[in-house]
Design a protein around this motif. Structure first.
Motif, mmCIF file in Angstrom:
data_model
loop_
_atom_site.group_PDB
_atom_site.id
_atom_site.type_symbol
_atom_site.label_atom_id
_atom_site.label_comp_id
_atom_site.label_asym_id
_atom_site.label_seq_id
_atom_site.Cartn_x
_atom_site.Cartn_y
_atom_site.Cartn_z
ATOM 1 N N MET A 206 33.304 -13.285 -13.395
ATOM 2 C CA MET A 206 33.820 -13.747 -14.684
ATOM 3 C C MET A 206 33.362 -12.801 -15.788
ATOM 4 O O MET A 206 32.301 -12.181 -15.712
ATOM 5 C CB MET A 206 33.318 -15.161 -14.983
ATOM 6 N N GLU A 207 34.162 -12.749 -16.886
ATOM 7 C CA GLU A 207 33.851 -11.855 -17.996
ATOM 8 C C GLU A 207 32.520 -12.209 -18.623
ATOM 9 O O GLU A 207 31.745 -11.340 -19.001
ATOM 10 C CB GLU A 207 34.984 -11.922 -19.020
ATOM 11 N N GLU A 208 32.218 -13.542 -18.720
ATOM 12 C CA GLU A 208 30.972 -13.973 -19.330
ATOM 13 C C GLU A 208 29.778 -13.485 -18.525
ATOM 14 O O GLU A 208 28.737 -13.120 -19.067
ATOM 15 C CB GLU A 208 30.945 -15.496 -19.458
ATOM 16 N N ASP A 209 29.915 -13.466 -17.179
ATOM 17 C CA ASP A 209 28.821 -13.003 -16.337
ATOM 18 C C ASP A 209 28.543 -11.522 -16.564
ATOM 19 O O ASP A 209 27.401 -11.060 -16.475
ATOM 20 C CB ASP A 209 29.153 -13.247 -14.857
ATOM 21 N N ILE A 210 29.614 -10.743 -16.827
ATOM 22 C CA ILE A 210 29.457 -9.300 -17.019
ATOM 23 C C ILE A 210 28.871 -9.001 -18.394
ATOM 24 O O ILE A 210 27.947 -8.206 -18.538
ATOM 25 C CB ILE A 210 30.821 -8.596 -16.852
ATOM 26 N N LEU A 211 29.411 -9.666 -19.405
ATOM 27 C CA LEU A 211 29.005 -9.361 -20.776
ATOM 28 C C LEU A 211 27.789 -10.157 -21.233
ATOM 29 O O LEU A 211 27.081 -9.746 -22.138
ATOM 30 C CB LEU A 211 30.171 -9.636 -21.726
ATOM 31 N N GLY A 212 27.544 -11.305 -20.597
ATOM 32 C CA GLY A 212 26.449 -12.168 -21.025
ATOM 33 C C GLY A 212 26.990 -13.448 -21.649
ATOM 34 O O GLY A 212 28.156 -13.529 -22.048
ATOM 35 N N SER A 213 26.141 -14.457 -21.715
ATOM 36 C CA SER A 213 26.551 -15.733 -22.310
ATOM 37 C C SER A 213 26.716 -15.573 -23.814
ATOM 38 O O SER A 213 26.209 -14.606 -24.402
ATOM 39 C CB SER A 213 25.485 -16.788 -22.022
ATOM 40 N N PRO A 214 27.413 -16.527 -24.475
ATOM 41 C CA PRO A 214 27.552 -16.450 -25.938
ATOM 42 C C PRO A 214 26.207 -16.383 -26.650
ATOM 43 O O PRO A 214 26.060 -15.664 -27.643
ATOM 44 C CB PRO A 214 28.305 -17.745 -26.281
ATOM 45 N N GLU A 215 25.205 -17.119 -26.121
ATOM 46 C CA GLU A 215 23.874 -17.095 -26.748
ATOM 47 C C GLU A 215 23.258 -15.701 -26.652
ATOM 48 O O GLU A 215 22.667 -15.193 -27.617
ATOM 49 C CB GLU A 215 22.948 -18.111 -26.080
ATOM 50 N N GLU A 216 23.389 -15.083 -25.465
ATOM 51 C CA GLU A 216 22.814 -13.748 -25.273
ATOM 52 C C GLU A 216 23.516 -12.707 -26.143
ATOM 53 O O GLU A 216 22.868 -11.821 -26.718
ATOM 54 C CB GLU A 216 22.920 -13.349 -23.796
ATOM 55 N N LEU A 217 24.838 -12.815 -26.226
ATOM 56 C CA LEU A 217 25.590 -11.866 -27.052
ATOM 57 C C LEU A 217 25.208 -12.002 -28.524
ATOM 58 O O LEU A 217 25.054 -11.002 -29.233
ATOM 59 C CB LEU A 217 27.094 -12.099 -26.874
ATOM 60 N N LEU A 218 25.053 -13.262 -28.982
ATOM 61 C CA LEU A 218 24.685 -13.478 -30.380
ATOM 62 C C LEU A 218 23.267 -12.975 -30.652
ATOM 63 O O LEU A 218 23.003 -12.356 -31.682
ATOM 64 C CB LEU A 218 24.798 -14.961 -30.731
ATOM 65 N N ALA A 219 22.354 -13.228 -29.699
ATOM 66 C CA ALA A 219 20.969 -12.754 -29.863
ATOM 67 C C ALA A 219 20.938 -11.224 -29.923
ATOM 68 O O ALA A 219 20.191 -10.633 -30.719
ATOM 69 C CB ALA A 219 20.102 -13.263 -28.719
#
Length: 304
Positions: free
Chosen positions: A1-14
């Motif tokens: 999944m795209e989220e697994d590759i890019l990171g969770s929304p929390e991780e991206l925001l951090a």
């Protein structure tokens, strides 16, 4: 999944927030390099600008975190609603027995857990929505105005616990910072002295106390009960208690506010004042007092 590759929304925001803080520190360092260290006037304005930039970034990032939490709560609620609607549609098709076979019958314990989980989700949603409203509204604006007023005096807020004792804890903190003989007092001591002073000067205080529902003046019995609450409970302190404290300590007290003139009590005492910050919209709980401390110049990679 795209989220697994890019990171969770929390991780991206951090990650975004870390990058923004790093960029700000680089900007601050660049600003510092343009001002000679011996130019005190420009250094003062520089410090004010830095505090303003950091306060704006912190408030922006807090707002984004709250918005993300609110969005996640809403999305979770939508998913739950979709499941519920799917279950209801199975029953509406007239094939309830087959639906019952596919869906295990929940136990009483499971029902209790589901109810508790739903209530918790609803509570989190209300908190997240309230926090977003607060950051976008009165609390946000109050914080910016106070930061600006304090930075002009080379001060910043020293956070005090919001537990009903905030006025006394803020004064306790101010006295400890002075470290003068005979002036250091505990929270309990400050409350006790305030109550005792008010009892001994009833005529100076009782005319300003009325029952909120009827408007009737306090009786002697009402006043004694009020003083007992000052002495022995976490009753919130206000302007009457400030007046009593300035007379007990023989020190002036000033209260800085965002949207009103600063209050000064006890100007007859010739000493540097105790300085407090009064907040009308703190923590979503209403009125609150904080202490102050000297403004700290932001650390940079060069300084560390």
């Amino acid at each position: 999944m795209e989220e697994d590759i890019l990171g969770s929304p929390e991780e991206l925001l951090a990650k975004q927030h870390r990058r923004e803080k790093k960029d700000l520190q680089a900007t601050i360092q660049s600003m510092k390099n343009t001002v000679p260290k011996n130019d005190k006037k420009r250094r003062k304005h520089l410090t004010e600008d830095i505090c303003r930039l950091e306060a704006e970034l912190n408030l922006k990032q807090e707002e984004e975190i709250s918005q993300l939490k609110a969005t996640q709560v809403v999305e979770e609620a939508v998913k739950v609603e979709e499941v519920v609607n799917g279950v209801e549609s199975l029953g509406l098709d007239g094939d309830q027995e087959k639906a019952d076979e596919k869906l295990p019958r929940p136990t009483k314990a499971q029902k209790r857990r589901d109810k508790k989980a739903a209530q918790e989700k609803e509570r989190e949603s209300r908190i997240a929505e309230a926090e977003v409203d607060n950051l976008l509204g009165a609390r946000h604006q109050e914080g910016l105005k106070l930061a600006q007023k304090l930075s002009e005096r080379q001060l910043q807020i020293k956070e005090i616990a919001s537990d009903g004792h905030c006025l006394y804890r803020a004064i306790e903190d101010q006295l400890a910072r002075r470290a003068l003989p005979g002036l250091t007092m505990s929270l309990k001591g400050l409350r006790s002295c305030t109550a005792e002073h008010m009892r001994g000067h009833t005529d100076d205080f009782i005319p300003f106390l009325t029952h909120p529902n009827t408007g009737d003046m306090y009786s002697a019995e009402d006043f004694e009960k009020y003083c007992n609450e000052v002495d022995h409970t976490a009753a919130w302190g206000g302007q009457l208690e400030l007046r009593a404290l300035t007379e007990v300590l023989k020190l002036p007290i000033e209260v800085i506010q965002a949207d009103a003139l600063d209050i000064k009590i006890g100007e007859e005492y010739d000493s540097p004042p105790i300085t407090l910050v009064y907040m009308r919209h703190a923590y979503g709980l209403g009125e609150h007092y904080n202490s102050v401390e000297r403004l700290k110049e932001p650390a940079t990679e060069e300084d560390s």
